[in-house]
Write an enzyme that holds these catalytic residues in place. Structure first.
Site, PDB file in Angstrom:
ATOM      1  N   ASP A 165       0.815  -1.461   0.029  1.00  0.00           N
ATOM      2  CA  ASP A 165       0.426  -0.549  -0.057  1.00  0.00           C
ATOM      3  C   ASP A 165       0.844   1.259  -0.077  1.00  0.00           C
ATOM      4  O   ASP A 165       1.345   1.428   1.764  1.00  0.00           O
ATOM      5  CB  ASP A 165      -0.665   0.164   1.541  1.00  0.00           C
ATOM      6  CG  ASP A 165      -1.929   0.888   1.264  1.00  0.00           C
ATOM      7  OD1 ASP A 165      -1.849   1.473   0.640  1.00  0.00           O
ATOM      8  OD2 ASP A 165      -3.265   0.594   1.320  1.00  0.00           O
ATOM      9  N   CYS A 186      -7.280   3.781  -3.034  1.00  0.00           N
ATOM     10  CA  CYS A 186      -6.686   2.624  -2.354  1.00  0.00           C
ATOM     11  C   CYS A 186      -7.849   1.542  -2.956  1.00  0.00           C
ATOM     12  O   CYS A 186      -8.104   0.899  -3.367  1.00  0.00           O
ATOM     13  CB  CYS A 186      -6.903   2.118  -0.146  1.00  0.00           C
ATOM     14  SG  CYS A 186      -5.452   3.020   0.284  1.00  0.00           S
ATOM     15  N   ASP A 214      -1.271  -0.852  -4.439  1.00  0.00           N
ATOM     16  CA  ASP A 214      -2.037  -0.133  -5.409  1.00  0.00           C
ATOM     17  C   ASP A 214      -2.353   0.934  -6.365  1.00  0.00           C
ATOM     18  O   ASP A 214      -2.305   1.553  -6.907  1.00  0.00           O
ATOM     19  CB  ASP A 214      -3.326  -0.372  -4.390  1.00  0.00           C
ATOM     20  CG  ASP A 214      -3.158   0.885  -3.238  1.00  0.00           C
ATOM     21  OD1 ASP A 214      -1.519   0.749  -3.056  1.00  0.00           O
ATOM     22  OD2 ASP A 214      -3.553   0.903  -2.313  1.00  0.00           O
ATOM     23  N   HIS A 215      -1.007   1.730  -5.052  1.00  0.00           N
ATOM     24  CA  HIS A 215      -1.015   3.084  -5.488  1.00  0.00           C
ATOM     25  C   HIS A 215       0.451   3.940  -4.982  1.00  0.00           C
ATOM     26  O   HIS A 215       1.076   3.500  -4.297  1.00  0.00           O
ATOM     27  CB  HIS A 215      -1.589   4.340  -5.706  1.00  0.00           C
ATOM     28  CG  HIS A 215      -2.231   3.947  -4.177  1.00  0.00           C
ATOM     29  ND1 HIS A 215      -1.346   4.783  -2.866  1.00  0.00           N
ATOM     30  CD2 HIS A 215      -3.709   4.228  -3.534  1.00  0.00           C
ATOM     31  CE1 HIS A 215      -2.123   4.332  -1.858  1.00  0.00           C
ATOM     32  NE2 HIS A 215      -3.585   4.189  -2.350  1.00  0.00           N
TER      33      HIS A 215
END
Length: 521
Positions: free
Chosen positions: A15, A55, A315-316
């Site tokens: 994450d 998220c 995720d990013h």
């Protein structure tokens, strides 16, 4: 549909891990020997991008294979339409029961549910098809229960355990008891209990997401003096002159989750404090690398690695002080560029891939692996393409020449964004077309942005209104429009009802931009 014996999948999703933060890519503060080793055996994708932020939307794209414009879960808390299939449901068609360790941040579709359903009180739902073996959400249970059993005095609320005794001091818990180690322990224990059977696991680790508090020895592993300075203007007001959205965002940006219990205002973040934050961030990455190494070592020792597709991504990304921003909002690369390493035992030694790849490619890739024969047609909703050819080091001639992402900044409850910028909710969105040299950012109802990445890699000089670049801006705007039109939701578009019954044709995913549209200056 038959499954090849012991055809396993391990999907590890971090994450907020920036794509440049790997020592294999030469980052001076990255300590990632285990991921570097995994990349040397498999394939490292140097230009991999997530489709959305934060998220919930990011993971919705990753797990449905759909662009944000199609799945429409635009924010944490925006329901994901129940009609969409996803990676877990498709894996069940191959005989797998995908296990979840961590979270998917999937907000369930409220239609058909009673308004009093507790599932409608949180955005942290579990995506349909996953079996939550160890659910770990913001409440940090069951990790807090684990800490209590180890003799820790867990405060109320339990998240206060992240507060260090002193600013930038180590966490109150030992590294072997951290949230990262806890999730890795649960996954390894589960793997030991199912040896000899095919399995599918999604391990979603919270790190290096804030709060930026790390246990010893990771909290001081990185000397703050060695962290590269953030690329930013002289101050936040000068930075905000680039665009109305950026000025508005920087003026209101403040959060208390970067150092638990203490608000951090990025607008007044001095260089020394930012360096300390960045050092802790890299310490958390090093800790996660250690735990991923434990998982890979277990697979290797048991022989399961030879039958397991291993994918590691995030995720990013994280702005980490660039452009006076913390977090993952907006249009800059740092918020969307993420690591991707794939180890396919059938295609080892793929090397480093420079082609643009995206999260929407992961679902088709995994389904190809589970099929185990010729490349299969992914569900019609999928916007991506299988990475299988690239894992052998071969990039198809018609592969995409750009990365794409979308950011939705509407304020559904308060309408603050809409009032401040004079927009309607549907106008609070931006799309990015990011190529080798040029980057175009289109806002639905605000001025566009255009950057020459060769001359201005930090993206400080907007050329959208420069007459000398007018033709390039036009070409990119038209290409983005064509790309969006081609990638509109297509689930039934290639289906016809005929006198002979239902006829459906799969659609081959092609290039994303007309040839010549990105000609050099």
């Amino acid at each position: 549909m038959a499954v090849r014996p012991l055809r396993n999948v391990l999907l590890i999703v971090a994450d907020q891990w920036r794509g440049d933060c790997l020592s294999a890519l030469g980052h001076p503060c990255a300590r990632t020997p285990n991921l570097d080793a995994l990349a040397s055996e498999g394939t490292l994708f140097r230009r991999h991008y997530g489709q959305a932020s934060p998220c919930g939307p990011a993971r919705a794209s990753l797990l449905t294979g759909m662009y944000l414009q199609n799945h429409r879960s635009v924010a944490n808390g925006t329901p994901l339409d129940a009609r969409h299939t996803n990676l877990a449901l498709e894996a069940r068609r191959f005989g797998h029961a995908p296990a979840l360790f961590g979270y998917t941040d999937t907000s369930p579709d409220p239609r058909g549910r009673d308004p009093g359903d507790p599932a409608l009180r949180s955005y942290e739902g579990v995506m349909a098809g996953f079996d939550p073996v160890c659910s770990l959400t913001e409440s940090i249970e069951p990790w807090a229960e684990h800490l209590r059993a180890r003799g820790y005095l867990v405060p109320e609320p339990a998240r206060a355990i992240y507060r260090a005794a002193e600013p930038f001091g180590p966490a109150a818990y030992r590294a072997e008891d951290s949230d990262t180690a806890f999730l890795a322990d649960r996954l390894i224990g589960w793997l030991k209990g199912g040896e000899g059977k095919p399995w599918f696991a999604l391990a979603a680790f919270i790190r290096p997401h804030p709060p930026w508090v790390a246990p010893a020895p990771y909290h001081d592993l990185i000397d703050p003096a060695t962290t590269p300075p953030a690329a930013r203007a002289v101050d936040w007001t000068a930075e905000g002159k680039q665009h109305p959205w950026l000025a508005w965002h920087l003026a209101r940006q403040k959060t208390d989750c970067w150092m638990e219990g203490e608000a951090v205002d990025p607008r007044v973040l001095d260089a020394a404090t930012l360096a300390r934050l960045r050092a802790t961030y890299h310490g958390l990455i090093a800790e996660l690398d250690t735990q991923i190494g434990r998982i890979i070592d277990h697979l290797r020792q048991t022989g399961a690695l030879d039958d397991t597709l291993v994918i590691v991504t995030s995720d990013h990304g994280e702005m980490l002080g660039e452009h006076w921003m913390l977090g993952k909002s907006g249009y800059f690369d740092e918020a969307y560029h993420v690591p991707l390493i794939i180890r396919d035992p059938d295609r080892l030694g793929g090397g480093v891939i420079d082609a643009f790849t995206e999260h929407v490619d992961l679902m088709p890739t995994i389904l190809d692996w589970l099929d185990g024969t010729s490349p299969t047609h992914p569900p019609a909703q999928c916007d991506g393409r299988s990475l299988a050819p690239l894992l052998s080091g071969a990039v198809p001639a018609d592969w995409r020449s750009h990365a794409h992402w979308e950011f939705d900044f509407r304020d559904v409850i308060g309408g603050e964004t809409e009032r401040a910028l004079g927009l309607r909710p549907g106008q609070c969105v931006l799309n990015v077309l990011r190529g080798e040299r040029y980057k175009y950012v289109h806002f639905a109802a605000l001025p566009p942005l255009f950057f020459d990445l060769a001359e201005d890699p930090g993206q400080f000089r907007d050329l959208a209104a420069d007459p000398a670049h007018a033709a390039l801006v036009r070409d990119h705007a038209q290409a983005l429009l064509s790309w969006r039109m081609e990638n509109d939701e297509r689930v039934l578009a290639n289906t016809l009802l005929t006198a002979d019954g239902v006829f459906s044709r799969g659609e081959t995913r092609g290039p994303d931009m007309p040839k010549g549209a990105e000609s050099p200056l």
